[in-house]
Design a protein around this motif. Structure first.
Motif, short mmCIF file in Angstrom:
data_model
loop_
_atom_site.label_atom_id
_atom_site.label_comp_id
_atom_site.label_asym_id
_atom_site.label_seq_id
_atom_site.Cartn_x
_atom_site.Cartn_y
_atom_site.Cartn_z
N ASP A 14 0.82 -1.21 0.00
CA ASP A 14 0.00 0.00 0.00
C ASP A 14 0.85 1.26 0.00
O ASP A 14 0.46 2.28 -0.59
N ASP A 15 2.00 1.22 0.63
CA ASP A 15 2.90 2.37 0.67
C ASP A 15 3.39 2.72 -0.74
O ASP A 15 3.42 3.89 -1.13
N ILE A 16 3.74 1.71 -1.50
CA ILE A 16 4.20 1.91 -2.88
C ILE A 16 3.04 2.40 -3.74
O ILE A 16 3.20 3.35 -4.52
N LYS A 17 1.88 1.79 -3.61
CA LYS A 17 0.71 2.20 -4.39
C LYS A 17 0.38 3.66 -4.12
O LYS A 17 0.06 4.42 -5.04
N SER A 18 0.47 4.08 -2.89
CA SER A 18 0.21 5.48 -2.52
C SER A 18 1.23 6.41 -3.17
O SER A 18 0.88 7.47 -3.68
N ALA A 19 2.49 6.01 -3.17
CA ALA A 19 3.53 6.82 -3.80
C ALA A 19 3.28 6.95 -5.30
O ALA A 19 3.47 8.02 -5.89
N PHE A 20 2.82 5.88 -5.95
CA PHE A 20 2.50 5.93 -7.37
C PHE A 20 1.41 6.95 -7.67
O PHE A 20 1.42 7.60 -8.71
N GLN A 21 0.46 7.08 -6.76
CA GLN A 21 -0.65 8.01 -6.97
C GLN A 21 -0.18 9.47 -7.04
O GLN A 21 -0.84 10.30 -7.65
N SER A 22 0.96 9.77 -6.43
CA SER A 22 1.45 11.15 -6.41
C SER A 22 2.42 11.46 -7.56
O SER A 22 2.90 12.58 -7.67
#
Length: 55
Positions: A14-22
């Motif tokens: 989830d941490d990586i997915k969140s970073a991708f969103q930005s």
């Protein structure tokens, strides 16, 4: 801005997915320290992967 995120396993956490969103156009993404398990059960290091986000 530079982010460093760790991930273990064959799916992004989830941490990586969140970073991708930005990410924005022109941002550079670099995957380093990539390892895989081969059919012989030995762990192998892979080359780094780098790409740029496009619009």
């Amino acid at each position: 801005m530079k982010f460093t995120k760790d991930n273990i396993g064959n799916r992004f956490n989830d941490d990586i997915k969140s970073a991708f969103q930005s990410l924005m156009a022109g941002d550079l993404v670099l995957f380093e320290n990539i390892f895989c398990s081969a059919p012989d059960k030995k762990e192998r290091a892979l080359e780094s992967i780098e790409f740029t986000i496009i619009p």
